[in-house]
Design a protein around this motif. Structure first.
Motif, short mmCIF file in Angstrom:
data_model
loop_
_atom_site.label_atom_id
_atom_site.label_comp_id
_atom_site.label_asym_id
_atom_site.label_seq_id
_atom_site.Cartn_x
_atom_site.Cartn_y
_atom_site.Cartn_z
N THR A 230 30.21 15.56 15.04
CA THR A 230 30.38 14.20 15.57
C THR A 230 29.42 13.91 16.73
N ALA A 231 29.02 14.94 17.48
CA ALA A 231 28.04 14.72 18.55
C ALA A 231 26.70 14.39 17.94
N PRO A 232 25.88 13.58 18.63
CA PRO A 232 24.57 13.27 18.07
C PRO A 232 23.68 14.50 17.98
#
Ligand SMILES: Cc1cc2nc3c(=O)[nH]c(=O)nc-3n(C[C@H](O)[C@H](O)[C@H](O)COP(=O)(O)OP(=O)(O)OC[C@H]3O[C@@H](n4cnc5c(N)ncnc54)[C@H](O)[C@@H]3O)c2cc1C
Length: 108
Positions: free
Chosen positions: A77-79
């Motif tokens: 989910t983190a870029p």
């Protein structure tokens, strides 16, 4: 041996003439449009069009390029940004590495 129609097609215009001059001076034979299919004991085997080519040799140097080997970050989910050789833009090109890293830093 090169499967494209020219040796060192990605080489810069400053370096290429020097390389070709040295090849000519040393009598280096070039086999273009020739795709290596196997290396056997004592020979490199290739195809040039429909023709099979076998070149006897006692040493082989392979320089068949590089490719990106990034980790799969799908589901994270983190870029996650890929820069440099793993960016998918261009491998083995320092300008591309700097360009993609610069763009990623600016996007943070
Ligand atoms: C001999 C050689 C000559 C070159 N000459 C030129 C040239 O003249 N002109 C040009 O434009 N380009 C040249 N290149 C290509 C250029 O060096 C690369 O395009 C550039 O270094 C790419 O930068 P990068 O940060 O993406 O990858 P790299 O510089 O390869 O850095 C990646 C780093 O990640 C580390 N790493 C890998 N996997 C992991 C992991 N799982 N965990 C932690 N760390 C990891 C590696 O150890 C490495 O230190 C050359 C490359 C080589 C090998």
């Amino acid at each position: 041996m090169e499967m494209l129609d020219t040796i060192a097609s990605g080489e810069s215009g400053t370096t290429l003439p020097t390389i070709m001059a040295e090849f000519a001076e040393k009598g280096v034979r070039q086999h273009v449009n020739t795709r290596v299919t196997a290396i056997t004991e004592g020979a490199v085997v290739a195809v040039c069009g429909e023709e099979a080519v076998t070149i006897p040799c006692d040493a082989v140097v392979m320089a068949v390029g590089s490719r990106a080997v990034p980790f799969d970050a799908s589901g994270i989910t983190a870029p996650v940004t890929y820069v440099g050789d793993c960016s998918g833009e261009r491998t083995a090109d320092i300008a591309s590495a700097i360009r993609t890293a610069y763009a990623a830093a600016n996007a943070l």
